[in-house]
Design a protein around this motif. Structure first.
Motif, short mmCIF file in Angstrom:
data_model
loop_
_atom_site.label_atom_id
_atom_site.label_comp_id
_atom_site.label_asym_id
_atom_site.label_seq_id
_atom_site.Cartn_x
_atom_site.Cartn_y
_atom_site.Cartn_z
N THR A 145 -0.13 -5.03 -9.33
CA THR A 145 -1.41 -4.57 -8.81
C THR A 145 -2.06 -3.67 -9.85
O THR A 145 -1.37 -3.12 -10.72
CB THR A 145 -1.23 -3.79 -7.49
N SER A 146 -3.37 -3.57 -9.78
CA SER A 146 -4.10 -2.66 -10.68
C SER A 146 -4.27 -1.29 -10.06
O SER A 146 -4.81 -0.38 -10.70
CB SER A 146 -5.48 -3.26 -11.01
N ASP A 147 -3.82 -1.13 -8.83
CA ASP A 147 -3.99 0.12 -8.08
C ASP A 147 -2.69 0.93 -8.19
O ASP A 147 -1.65 0.54 -7.64
CB ASP A 147 -4.31 -0.21 -6.62
N GLU A 158 2.56 -1.75 -11.78
CA GLU A 158 1.16 -1.62 -12.15
C GLU A 158 0.94 -2.51 -13.37
O GLU A 158 1.60 -2.34 -14.39
CB GLU A 158 0.81 -0.17 -12.48
N GLN A 172 -8.11 -10.60 -8.82
CA GLN A 172 -7.45 -9.31 -8.57
C GLN A 172 -8.30 -8.16 -9.09
O GLN A 172 -8.46 -7.14 -8.42
CB GLN A 172 -6.06 -9.27 -9.21
N THR A 176 -10.21 -5.03 -7.12
CA THR A 176 -10.04 -3.62 -7.51
C THR A 176 -11.38 -2.94 -7.65
O THR A 176 -11.61 -1.83 -7.13
CB THR A 176 -9.26 -3.52 -8.83
N PRO A 181 -7.82 -3.41 -1.64
CA PRO A 181 -6.44 -3.45 -2.14
C PRO A 181 -6.01 -4.88 -2.42
O PRO A 181 -6.20 -5.77 -1.57
CB PRO A 181 -5.64 -2.84 -1.00
N VAL A 183 -2.93 -7.48 -4.44
CA VAL A 183 -1.60 -7.64 -5.04
C VAL A 183 -1.48 -9.08 -5.53
O VAL A 183 -1.97 -10.01 -4.88
CB VAL A 183 -0.50 -7.36 -4.00
N SER A 184 -0.82 -9.28 -6.66
CA SER A 184 -0.48 -10.62 -7.12
C SER A 184 1.04 -10.77 -7.11
O SER A 184 1.76 -9.89 -7.58
CB SER A 184 -0.99 -10.86 -8.55
#
Length: 317
Positions: A145-147, A158, A172, A176, A181, A183-184
């Motif tokens: 995830t980028s979060d 991350e 994704q 963001t 939110p 997720v991959s």
């Protein structure tokens, strides 16, 4: 604004997406979403306009017969919704299609428009890439995830990837920037046996998705298909001494790298999964999302023809 007449207010909705093509080695990701649609009898409620996003010389339409009448199915991306029963029911918005040929930003914005109108709380994008992984070991699944906050809360990585990307990476990042939110989940498919199908990778993606969104997924014949697939690849590898030697090299490298993973935490995760599956065999509490085979009344009679199965090369992220 996107208006979805006839679709009721959803319960804790999660959008799960997969796209055929570059991000779908062995068709593992798109097959996972197709499995969810089939097992929970999802009904299509929306489809993106094929003219806007696809080059029909790359992804050609298909002609088929319906009661003697010739019809055309255009390559596109379709959305369906299913309700998972149980003590804590929730809805899944399933997105399945082909990686678009053009206008990726508009494509992502349109999907995010649906997510906003439906109140989606989390977007999970499934992908599969080719890797140096042996077919004899569990399929590696990475969650990114980028979060940074989401990574901490959901035990994800991350993302630090740099390089060419596909629609999975673009969607994704669009999520963001839109504050959704996202997720991959990536499955690593052995590059020496990359042709579809790969039920073992599909099964691994569904197991990880089950853990991520806390929903029990009916697996049907997938476990048996995965075992049969591995036996078949074992037989092929045994017939070629060079391939067998190469697989052994990958096994040794994998086993050495994963020695630290034989930890109490890793064992506990596997034991928890075993306990969840022990009684139900993967069947979700409350049965299927719909009663009977007709689908929920608010989505009946809206299913378009089946999409075409255009072949594309699969590759890494």
């Amino acid at each position: 604004m996107i208006e979805l007449e006839g679709v009721p207010e959803l319960i804790d909705p999660v959008m799960v997406a997969a796209f055929e093509g570059w991000n779908d080695a062995g068709d593992a990701a798109s097959t996972a979403v197709a499995h969810l649609e089939r097992e929970w009898k999802g009904e299509v409620f929306a489809a993106l306009d094929a003219e806007d996003y696809y080059d029909f010389q790359v992804n050609r339409p298909t002609v088929w017969m319906d009661s003697g009448v010739r019809k055309i199915t255009w390559p596109t991306t379709r959305l369906s919704v299913v309700r998972v029963g149980g003590e804590k029911p929730r809805d899944l918005v399933l997105v399945r299609g082909i990686e678009p040929s053009m206008r990726w930003r508009s494509f992502c914005n349109e999907l995010l428009g649906f997510a906003h109108e439906l109140g989606v709380e989390l977007v999970v994008i499934l992908g599969a890439l080719l890797g140096d992984t042996p077919h004899t070991r569990p399929v590696p699944i990475s969650g990114t995830t980028s979060d940074a906050d989401l990574a901490r809360r959901m035990d994800l990585e991350e993302t630090k990837y740099e390089g060419p990307t596909g629609i999975v990476g673009v969607l994704q990042e669009a999520c963001t920037h839109a504050g959704v939110p996202a997720v991959s989940l990536w499955a690593a498919v052995p590059h020496y046996v990359s042709q579809p199908p790969n039920p073992k990778a599909t099964l691994a993606l569904l197991n990880r998705l089950e853990d991520l969104i806390d929903v029990r997924i009916p697996l049907g014949e997938l476990p048996e298909d995965a075992r049969a697939w591995q036996v078949g690849v074992d037989q092929l590898a045994a017939e070629d001494s060079e391939v067998a030697e190469y697989v052994q090299t990958l096994e040794e490298a994998r086993d050495t790298a994963e020695l630290p993973e034989a930890s109490g935490e890793a064992i506990a995760r596997e034991f928890e999964r075993y306990l969840r599956r022990r009684d139900g065999g993967g069947t979700p509490p409350g049965g299927h999302a719909t009663d009977g085979g007709e689908g929920p009344p608010y989505l009946r009679d809206k299913r378009p023809p089946k999409p075409g199965n255009d072949d594309e090369d699969s590759s890494e992220e």
